[in-house]
Design an enzyme around this catalytic site. Sequence first.
Site, mmCIF file in Angstrom:
data_model
loop_
_atom_site.group_PDB
_atom_site.id
_atom_site.type_symbol
_atom_site.label_atom_id
_atom_site.label_comp_id
_atom_site.label_asym_id
_atom_site.label_seq_id
_atom_site.Cartn_x
_atom_site.Cartn_y
_atom_site.Cartn_z
ATOM 1 N N TYR A 120 -108.954 57.952 14.997
ATOM 2 C CA TYR A 120 -108.113 59.461 14.834
ATOM 3 C C TYR A 120 -108.792 60.769 15.416
ATOM 4 C CZ TYR A 120 -104.616 62.657 13.642
ATOM 5 O OH TYR A 120 -103.249 63.582 13.368
ATOM 6 N N GLU A 208 -103.351 65.633 19.365
ATOM 7 C CA GLU A 208 -103.111 64.179 18.665
ATOM 8 C C GLU A 208 -103.416 63.035 19.673
ATOM 9 O OE1 GLU A 208 -101.408 62.714 14.453
ATOM 10 O OE2 GLU A 208 -100.543 61.552 15.644
#
Length: 421
Positions: A120, A208
């Site tokens: 992530y 993101e």
Amino acid sequence: MKIHEYQGRELLAKYGIPVPAGQVITSFDQAASAFKAVTGSQTSPLAVIKAQVHAGGRGKAGFVKLVRTVEEATEAAKFMLTNRMKSPQTPPEGLEVSKLLVAAAVDIADRAGGGKEEFYLAITTDRRSRRNVLIASREGGVEIEQVAHDRPEAIIKEALHPLLGLQSHQARKVAFNLGLTGKLVSQAADIMMKLSKLYVEKDCSLAEINPLVVTTSGGASPTAQPAAPGVLSVMAIDAKFNFDENGLFRHPDIEQLADPSEESPAEARARKFNLSYIPLDGNIGCLVNGAGLAMATMDIIKHEGGEPANFLDVGGSATEEAVTEAFGIILADEAVKGVLVNIFGGIMKCDVIAQGIINAARGFKNRDGSIGFKVPLVVRLEGTNVDAGRKLLEDARKEIPTMQGAVDLADAARKVCVAVG
Ligand code: GDP
Ligand code: MN
């Protein structure tokens, strides 16, 4: 403002971050040619079909699908375009899917000790420390919220210097802490540096990549490292962006990425008239000027035992038309059983608001075709031109029989809560 994944991938690519090649389709009969185009250079074709909606959790909902043949691609496309996508991030009735991304799929390297090399990576603004912050985790993929909740220690955070931004030594440290080794460290660090540059330059509020993967499929995109059998490289295979709407005026390139079909009709209507409108779950519609006053109004409604149906700020200098439109938006919500108007006239004049209310009542068409307001309306006006405003409303009382005045905010909140029961 949000954008679609395929647009996010283009933005990543523009900043030199490797992403697999992809094509957008809007009907299932385009799936075959898109599949062939994106898998053309692969020895054993593998593509991924992904619903393009402004919500995550697609993987678990069945709206991210790996496919190996033209037939599988077509079938997956057909399914996604004819079913609504439901995930914890969508409304309960789900979202209609009208665009799909067909992308070259990558092999994700196995992780020593089990699992896949999915990470992530994100940058956002941390209001508490008043800095932009890089967030990374070795446990990327589909359940990052769960990881953050259960094991916060698995989330790495690195604050960005307000003037200098992300420093390369910070990026390298984070890459090491993710467990990367060798050349992959510099590749991941390079991606972090580019992402932080993008974040600042485009006035993002979230950038993101989840997941960022280690793959042997490098070369799938023009921006990726040249493919060499068995050589590992780092790549982004998902992209999610939010942009600060207050900064949009200086990014026409970003503004034109907005997809009105992803907004609710009420949001689109509000945007057109420069109103900030946020629907909520209660039954008391609120029409207020100024965000602070709107907050206070919601608080006091709750204090009196009521539940606001929305947050609607007409702003400091709304026109009669904007006020009329605001009523239309509030009353289009069938849950609304009463409306509280709370205006503090500063730059905004109370008589303008009053005229807006009267115009709205004269023009408002109910579902049964009748004209005028049926729901109870409580109006509290204070400030500039208040006497003129009150007089206008008084004179229009016959036209708006459900209207009551209020002496102050507490009185107004009490009256509207009583009125909706
Ligand atoms: P999201 O669930 O909406 O965030 O959609 P993602 O694009 O992140 O996809 C969800 C998951 O599908 C990823 O975490 C991967 O495990 C898997 N996935 C997506 N694209 C690929 C791909 O190209 N190759 C492989 N092997 N898995 C993929
Ligand atoms: Mn994802």
